[in-house]
Design a protein around this motif. Structure first.
Motif, PDB file in Angstrom:
ATOM      1  N   GLU A 109       0.808  -1.216   0.000  1.00 50.36           N
ATOM      2  CA  GLU A 109       0.000   0.000   0.000  1.00 50.36           C
ATOM      3  C   GLU A 109       0.845   1.272   0.000  1.00 50.36           C
ATOM      4  O   GLU A 109       0.463   2.252  -0.634  1.00 50.36           O
ATOM      5  N   ASN A 142       4.012   0.074  -3.188  1.00 47.15           N
ATOM      6  CA  ASN A 142       3.614  -0.560  -4.436  1.00 47.15           C
ATOM      7  C   ASN A 142       4.787  -1.321  -5.062  1.00 47.15           C
ATOM      8  O   ASN A 142       5.108  -1.165  -6.249  1.00 47.15           O
ATOM      9  N   LYS A 172       6.976  -3.885  -6.902  1.00 45.97           N
ATOM     10  CA  LYS A 172       6.599  -4.618  -8.113  1.00 45.97           C
ATOM     11  C   LYS A 172       7.773  -5.422  -8.649  1.00 45.97           C
ATOM     12  O   LYS A 172       8.900  -5.331  -8.145  1.00 45.97           O
TER      13      LYS A 172
END
Length: 315
Positions: free
Chosen positions: A141, A144, A146
């Protein structure tokens, strides 16, 4: 019911066993009979420090601390539609605030819980609450994280750290974890790509261009981490709520997003964690289990600061 109360902050002798009435639930709550609890650093900090106790729970005394639980629902509020009596559930209850988990029955808002997967134990479930939520809220949150990101997790063998490693790997990151040498194999087996022994190595001499740093240590960790975080990267601290002007200015000069995270109870996030656990993607490492009447010993064990994974207390 039996519960552990605090009349004032201090040593473990201040954890008092008493008999009190069962909670009366509100319309949006369920009454949970815990089978297992998990304790965290915040537990002993709140227990031992009056400032922390007032900050998290307010000034009312006596207080019941504890937020991590896994157990069975025995009563359901009139407005609750997503759970029923007999459901096995887990979650972090009422954080920040009066968790009341150190008790034989706990009133919990239904929005703080999720169903426990059948393939994990109550001990594993209770562990994956505050610590796992902290890791999830920081990495997913806040940052993020990735695929392809380079992630540095300080104290990667600890409660938050060992979940953060697994979550970061699930999202495709390259993970670097710090710990002492004795926990190197645990960290690598837990999914980290690289290990740094903080007792003999300076991480800022080894890594660079990091996308995300999770600070679980405090002290000068933020300042050192700013040196190795790339421009536009993110640092989240879960230990330092008073980020200094020096740290903020240095972060601003490198366009680094620097912030403090105080985890929040969330049934929605718990559902995400539950699904990862059900699939075997996220696993709890439980290093030691204590009975409820040895809560003081559990606090002292955790307070040594050398715990790998999580500590559980069975009721």
């Amino acid at each position: 019911m039996k519960a552990i109360i605090l009349n004032e902050a201090g040593g473990v002798d201040n954890l008092k066993f008493v008999d009190i009435a069962k909670p009366i639930i509100k319309n949006n709550e369920v009454l949970v009979k815990p089978i297992s609890l998990s304790i965290n650093v915040i537990d002993y900090k709140v227990r031992s420090n009056n400032g922390a106790l007032n900050w998290i729970l307010g000034a009312d005394r006596p207080a019941i601390i504890g937020w991590d639980l896994s157990g069975t629902i025995v009563e359901v509020g009139d407005a609750v539609t997503d759970f029923k009596i007999g459901d096995a559930v887990f979650g972090m209850a009422n954080f920040p605030g009066k968790g009341n988990a150190y008790a034989e029955y706990v009133a919990v808002p239904s929005t703080h819980l999720t169903l426990k997967p059948t393939n994990i134990s109550h001990q594993e479930a209770a562990s994956a609450t505050l610590a796992a939520l902290t890791a999830y809220q920081a990495l997913v949150e806040k940052a993020n994280v990735k695929k392809g990101d380079k992630v540095l997790i300080h104290a990667a063998s600890g409660g938050v750290g060992h979940y953060a490693t697994q979550i970061a790997k699930h999202f495709g990151a390259y993970v670097i974890g710090t710990s002492s040498a004795k926990n190197r194999e645990f960290i690598l087996q837990n999914g980290a790509d690289e290990h740094i022994d903080y007792t003999t190595e300076n991480f800022q001499d080894i890594v660079s261009d990091v996308d995300f740093v999770l600070d679980t240590i405090g002290s000068d960790t933020i300042l050192k981490s700013l040196d190795i975080t790339k421009q536009g990267g993110t640092i989240v601290s879960i230990t330092n709520s008073n980020i200094s002007n020096e740290e903020l200015e240095k972060a601003k000069s490198k366009d680094i997003n620097l912030s403090f995270l105080l985890v929040q109870s969330s049934g929605e996030n718990m559902l995400q964690l539950s699904q990862l656990m059900e699939k075997g993607i996220l696993k709890s490492f439980v290093s030691k289990i204590f009975p409820f009447d040895e809560m003081a010993e559990a606090h002292l064990y955790l307070e040594k600061g050398r715990t790998v994974g999580k500590i559980v207390v069975n009721i």
